[in-house]
Design a protein around this motif. Structure first.
Motif, short mmCIF file in Angstrom:
data_model
loop_
_atom_site.label_atom_id
_atom_site.label_comp_id
_atom_site.label_asym_id
_atom_site.label_seq_id
_atom_site.Cartn_x
_atom_site.Cartn_y
_atom_site.Cartn_z
N SER A 1 -8.14 0.08 3.63
CA SER A 1 -7.40 -1.17 3.56
C SER A 1 -5.90 -0.93 3.69
O SER A 1 -5.19 -1.68 4.36
N THR A 2 -5.40 0.13 3.04
CA THR A 2 -3.98 0.45 3.12
C THR A 2 -3.58 0.77 4.56
O THR A 2 -2.52 0.33 5.04
N VAL A 3 -4.40 1.54 5.25
CA VAL A 3 -4.11 1.88 6.64
C VAL A 3 -4.14 0.62 7.50
O VAL A 3 -3.23 0.39 8.32
N THR B 1 4.16 2.97 9.46
CA THR B 1 3.56 4.26 9.10
C THR B 1 4.29 4.90 7.93
O THR B 1 3.66 5.46 7.01
N THR B 2 5.60 4.83 7.92
CA THR B 2 6.37 5.42 6.83
C THR B 2 6.10 4.69 5.52
O THR B 2 5.97 5.31 4.45
N ALA C 1 2.74 5.88 4.33
CA ALA C 1 2.81 7.22 3.73
C ALA C 1 3.19 7.13 2.26
O ALA C 1 2.65 7.87 1.41
N ALA C 2 4.11 6.23 1.94
CA ALA C 2 4.51 6.05 0.55
C ALA C 2 3.40 5.40 -0.26
O ALA C 2 3.11 5.82 -1.39
N ARG C 3 2.78 4.40 0.29
CA ARG C 3 1.70 3.70 -0.45
C ARG C 3 0.51 4.63 -0.69
O ARG C 3 -0.15 4.53 -1.72
N LEU C 4 0.27 5.54 0.26
CA LEU C 4 -0.83 6.49 0.10
C LEU C 4 -0.42 7.73 -0.69
O LEU C 4 -1.26 8.59 -0.96
#
Length: 494
Positions: A169-171, A291-292, A295-298
């Motif tokens: 979902s995050t992606v 994308t950046t 990266a932070a959310r993941l």
């Protein structure tokens, strides 16, 4: 103005039996065979409720199991949902086939309040991604965002790996954020407002954000960005977003994306037909920003810095001209032979700046050349750069369903970029190998020994035809999933 975030489909994991769920629609997968279709994994409970005849009943309704085929069947009281939908997965479905099937269902069921899907039993990550990507609608400029097929409310998957679905979902949400930026019209998204939107997204994710305005760009010697942007009353910007990588980042990755918010071609003006599609000329910028943030959310253990040049390429009495010589950031000079080859000029400035952070890898993505579509069509990105790293990026793109193909940078094309009066020219003197020549131009601005890749998304970033699978008409969000996969691969393997 309604945003996609306000109308976005939500995903959840079902608590209980799929047959008893009080949903509007229950979705099952179908596999194609030489004869009648058969049910895919996850549909066993539903089939039992239909006395083992579910596949046969769907076949009577025309189902064959062909990929993306959607067939409806009345629930007949056998299950709580009033409608059962069978979606074709093909013969031997790949992850992207599951993604496409989930997307096709989501497009077909727009406006449905609650759906329960068994596709997660086939591939939970692909089913989750495909559902959110297929359900996407851009409604920000519609008077009634629920007109026609409104958004799906919630899609619940049978009990399974909630963490996998959350990650997917995050992606997917990163892709949707990129799509929103791409689909925003250029009178609303121009360098100043684009930079403000990037700041808003970055700060919400905890990123460090820096924005250089036109005065700072002029003082800093960003000749490419200033040259391209000087013809517009909407002055250029350079945005820098940084994710630290947490407490122990494995590597540093620089991302650069082309942010031409509208491209008329400048003095070398484009034909009128199709010029409206140039609202998408900032797709690369949208992708690296999203994308950046992802990266932070993941919480990926990779330090990521996005360097995003933004400009509007317009013809005016202040516009740069064919024959001008620009001094780029870092000192190289470029003779402008065609003002419609502007993307490489702003990217050159950004790539030199990005390399000053001494990253381990650099990836740049852009809607750079029409030649990309001539060579590879509208769905396959062309990947150029350092051969080993180029192949790595291309393989990851194919693995996540964003088709990509490695392309060469032939040495014999480099002399064609020689200039009579500057260090190099921005185009060659002929129309052959244009995608490769653009890559060779960019290579001139890559730091020595830095592994790098150039991803030309002129075709895949914007769908001018009909929707298919999880791909809508308009902005697609390519190559966000490729870039996220690369960051995850770097986190795992260095």
């Amino acid at each position: 103005m309604t945003t996609t975030a306000e109308t976005q489909t939500r995903l959840a994991v079902l608590d209980g039996a799929v047959t008893a769920a009080e949903a509007d629609v229950l979705v099952v997968g179908l596999l194609a065979t030489e004869e009648d279709p058969v049910l895919a994994a996850g549909a066993e409970e539903v089939d039992a409720a239909f006395s083992g005849e579910l596949a046969a009943l769907l076949a009577l309704g025309g189902a064959t199991g062909k990929l993306e085929e959607v067939v409806r069947l009345p629930g007949r009281g056998a299950v709580a949902a009033p409608v059962v939908v069978g979606v074709g997965l093909g013969k031997e479905p790949t992850s992207d086939d599951v993604r496409r099937a989930a997307g096709a269902v989501a497009r077909a069921l727009g406006g449905t309040a609650r759906i329960v899907s068994t596709l997660g039993a086939v591939d939970p990550a692909a089913a989750a991604e495909g559902t959110l990507l297929g359900a996407y609608r851009f409604t920000a400029f519609k008077g009634d965002p629920t007109a026609g097929k409104g958004p799906i409310g919630v899609v619940e998957f049978a009990p399974g790996d909630a963490d996998v679905i959350a990650h997917a979902s995050t992606v997917a949400e990163a892709v949707l954020a990129a799509r929103d930026l791409i689909n925003t019209p250029p009178n609303a998204l121009y360098p100043e407002t684009f930079a403000a939107r990037a700041r808003e997204l970055g700060e919400a994710a905890g990123l460090e954000v820096e924005v250089l305005d036109d005065d700072a760009l002029l003082a800093g010697g960003y000749g490419g960005i200033m040259g391209v942007g000087q013809g517009s009353s909407r002055k250029p910007r350079l945005v820098r977003l940084r994710w630290s990588g947490g407490s122990a980042p494995v590597k540093k990755v620089a991302l650069v994306g082309k942010g031409i918010t509208f491209d008329t071609g400048g003095i070398s003006i484009k034909p009128a037909a199709g010029m409206d599609h140039m609202t998408s000329d900032m797709s690369g910028a949208a992708a690296v920003i999203a994308t950046t943030v992802a990266a932070a959310r993941l919480q990926l253990p990779v330090a990521v810095t996005a360097t995003v040049p933004m400009a509007e390429n317009m013809p005016s009495d202040t516009a740069y001209r064919p024959g001008d010589v620009l001094t780029m950031y870092g000192g190289k000079t470029v003779e402008v032979l065609n003002t419609d080859a502007e993307g490489r000029l702003i990217l050159a400035d950004a790539m030199v700046r990005a390399a000053e952070d001494e990253p381990d890898y650099l990836v740049e993505t852009s809607t750079l050349t029409g030649a990309q579509m001539v060579a590879l069509g509208t769905r396959t990105a062309g990947i150029m750069g350092s051969e080993e790293f180029r192949d790595r990026v291309a393989a990851l793109g194919r693995a996540v369903g964003e088709d990509a193909w490695a392309m060469p940078l032939p040495p014999h094309l480099r002399p064609e970029l020689d200039s009579r009066i500057a260090d190099l020219a921005n185009v060659t003197g002929n129309r052959f190998g244009g995608m490769l020549a653009a890559g060779i131009f960019l290579r001139e601005f890559v730091a020595k020994d830095l592994p790098w890749a150039h991803v030309d998304i002129a075709g895949p970033s914007f769908n001018t035809g009909g929707a298919w699978g999880y791909t809508p008409k308009g902005g697609t969000g390519v190559p966000v999933r490729t870039l996220v996969a690369l960051l995850e691969d770097v986190a795992a393997n260095g």
